[in-house]
Design a protein around this motif. Structure first.
Motif, PDB file in Angstrom:
ATOM      1  N   SER A 155      14.214  33.476  40.561  1.00 59.22           N
ATOM      2  CA  SER A 155      13.766  32.900  39.161  1.00 59.22           C
ATOM      3  C   SER A 155      12.817  31.720  39.198  1.00 59.22           C
ATOM      4  O   SER A 155      11.906  31.690  38.357  1.00 59.22           O
ATOM      5  CB  SER A 155      14.920  32.606  38.509  1.00 59.22           C
ATOM      6  OG  SER A 155      14.685  32.192  37.131  1.00 59.22           O
TER       7      SER A 155
ATOM      8  N   ARG B 211       9.086  31.714  37.900  1.00 61.64           N
ATOM      9  CA  ARG B 211       8.803  30.578  36.927  1.00 61.64           C
ATOM     10  C   ARG B 211       7.770  29.686  37.429  1.00 61.64           C
ATOM     11  O   ARG B 211       6.893  29.127  36.522  1.00 61.64           O
ATOM     12  CB  ARG B 211       9.878  30.138  36.314  1.00 61.64           C
ATOM     13  CG  ARG B 211      10.773  31.138  35.485  1.00 61.64           C
ATOM     14  CD  ARG B 211      12.125  30.548  35.029  1.00 61.64           C
ATOM     15  NE  ARG B 211      13.042  31.701  34.168  1.00 61.64           N
ATOM     16  CZ  ARG B 211      12.943  31.552  32.768  1.00 61.64           C
ATOM     17  NH1 ARG B 211      12.236  30.831  32.206  1.00 61.64           N
ATOM     18  NH2 ARG B 211      13.198  32.527  32.163  1.00 61.64           N
TER      19      ARG B 211
ATOM     20  N   TRP C  99       4.238  31.205  37.322  1.00 66.13           N
ATOM     21  CA  TRP C  99       3.966  31.404  35.771  1.00 66.13           C
ATOM     22  C   TRP C  99       3.524  29.998  35.368  1.00 66.13           C
ATOM     23  O   TRP C  99       2.478  30.011  34.923  1.00 66.13           O
ATOM     24  CB  TRP C  99       5.048  31.563  35.010  1.00 66.13           C
ATOM     25  CG  TRP C  99       5.587  32.929  35.008  1.00 66.13           C
ATOM     26  CD1 TRP C  99       5.337  33.948  35.725  1.00 66.13           C
ATOM     27  CD2 TRP C  99       6.835  33.466  34.399  1.00 66.13           C
ATOM     28  NE1 TRP C  99       6.301  35.098  35.705  1.00 66.13           N
ATOM     29  CE2 TRP C  99       7.049  34.709  34.805  1.00 66.13           C
ATOM     30  CE3 TRP C  99       7.755  32.827  33.355  1.00 66.13           C
ATOM     31  CZ2 TRP C  99       8.000  35.607  34.416  1.00 66.13           C
ATOM     32  CZ3 TRP C  99       8.810  33.599  33.018  1.00 66.13           C
ATOM     33  CH2 TRP C  99       8.823  34.803  33.296  1.00 66.13           C
ATOM     34  N   ASN C 100       4.001  28.816  35.753  1.00 61.62           N
ATOM     35  CA  ASN C 100       3.573  27.541  35.243  1.00 61.62           C
ATOM     36  C   ASN C 100       2.257  27.056  36.044  1.00 61.62           C
ATOM     37  O   ASN C 100       1.433  26.407  35.275  1.00 61.62           O
ATOM     38  CB  ASN C 100       4.620  26.372  35.658  1.00 61.62           C
ATOM     39  CG  ASN C 100       5.766  26.550  34.653  1.00 61.62           C
ATOM     40  OD1 ASN C 100       5.990  27.121  33.679  1.00 61.62           O
ATOM     41  ND2 ASN C 100       6.923  26.173  35.045  1.00 61.62           N
TER      42      ASN C 100
ATOM     43  N   SER D 235       6.866  29.117  31.960  1.00 60.10           N
ATOM     44  CA  SER D 235       8.201  28.758  31.986  1.00 60.10           C
ATOM     45  C   SER D 235       8.422  27.209  31.292  1.00 60.10           C
ATOM     46  O   SER D 235       9.338  26.621  31.684  1.00 60.10           O
ATOM     47  CB  SER D 235       8.688  29.030  33.054  1.00 60.10           C
ATOM     48  OG  SER D 235      10.230  28.826  32.921  1.00 60.10           O
TER      49      SER D 235
ATOM     50  N   SER E  59      12.218  26.095  29.959  1.00 56.81           N
ATOM     51  CA  SER E  59      12.020  27.646  29.878  1.00 56.81           C
ATOM     52  C   SER E  59      11.227  28.304  28.796  1.00 56.81           C
ATOM     53  O   SER E  59      11.399  29.385  28.264  1.00 56.81           O
ATOM     54  CB  SER E  59      13.455  28.151  29.547  1.00 56.81           C
ATOM     55  OG  SER E  59      14.151  27.607  28.485  1.00 56.81           O
TER      56      SER E  59
ATOM     57  N   THR F  33       8.694  30.111  27.256  1.00 54.23           N
ATOM     58  CA  THR F  33       7.738  31.078  27.800  1.00 54.23           C
ATOM     59  C   THR F  33       6.405  31.126  27.034  1.00 54.23           C
ATOM     60  O   THR F  33       5.621  31.610  27.482  1.00 54.23           O
ATOM     61  CB  THR F  33       8.308  32.348  28.298  1.00 54.23           C
ATOM     62  OG1 THR F  33       8.826  32.995  27.009  1.00 54.23           O
ATOM     63  CG2 THR F  33       9.447  32.427  29.267  1.00 54.23           C
TER      64      THR F  33
END
Length: 181
Positions: free
Chosen positions: A83, A87, A90-91, A114, A172, A174
């Motif tokens: 996770s 994440r 994603w960042n 995230s 968190s 999103t």
């Protein structure tokens, strides 16, 4: 929350605890605070709860093993989880979207991250982020004019209640949900 699989929940709970402790301290030091009367009851309940947890730990320490294991896994070993890796990716993608757009952002709904701040930056750019965070800062520091002491206290407590939410959004959030303010 104690057996939650979300490290954000643990952080939010800790921030809430800090805000509550600050509020309790302010009420203790402010003789004119209308909510000062209930401090004795609150401190009594806190002492009872701490004593009960301590007694349970002394009587049956294994009772806390699942909680300790979950906190260790979700907070202290978070960086080794899938996770966390996902994440973090994603960042990075959201941050690069901000940079690649020349600071203009790629549009609402065009990036998933995230971290709420990166989401706002990647989606709305520097201009949108300055407006959003400026608005939130303005709301957090604004003081009602000519308001009674009770209204000022209520406004302050309400604003402080947003702090844990904003902190959890940073860990968190999103999407660039601008509904928090």
């Amino acid at each position: 929350t104690m057996l939650s699989a979300s490290s954000t929940a643990y952080v939010g709970l800790a921030v809430f605890g800090l805000i509550y402790g600050l509020d309790l301290l302010v009420r203790m030091l402010d003789a004119g605070n209308a909510r000062r009367d209930q401090i004795g009851l609150e401190v009594g309940l806190i002492v009872f709860a701490v004593f009960a947890v301590f007694a349970a730990f002394v009587i049956k320490p294994a009772l806390f093993d699942p909680i300790v294991a979950m906190v260790d896994k979700m907070v202290f070993q978070k960086s080794s989880s899938a996770s966390y890796v996902e994440r973090s990716l994603w960042n990075r993608v959201g941050w690069h979207a901000f940079l690649d757009s020349g600071g203009l952002g790629v549009g609402l709904g065009s990036v998933r991250v995230s971290n709420w701040a990166i989401s706002i930056l990647g989606s709305t750019g520097i201009f949108g982020a300055l407006m959003m965070f400026g608005f939130i800062a303005q709301q957090l520091v604004a003081v009602p004019r000519n308001a009674s002491r009770e209204v000022v206290v209520f406004a302050t407590v309400t604003k402080l209640g947003l702090v844990p939410v904003l902190v959890m959004y940073q860990l968190s959030g999103t999407i660039p949900d601008i509904g928090i303010a």
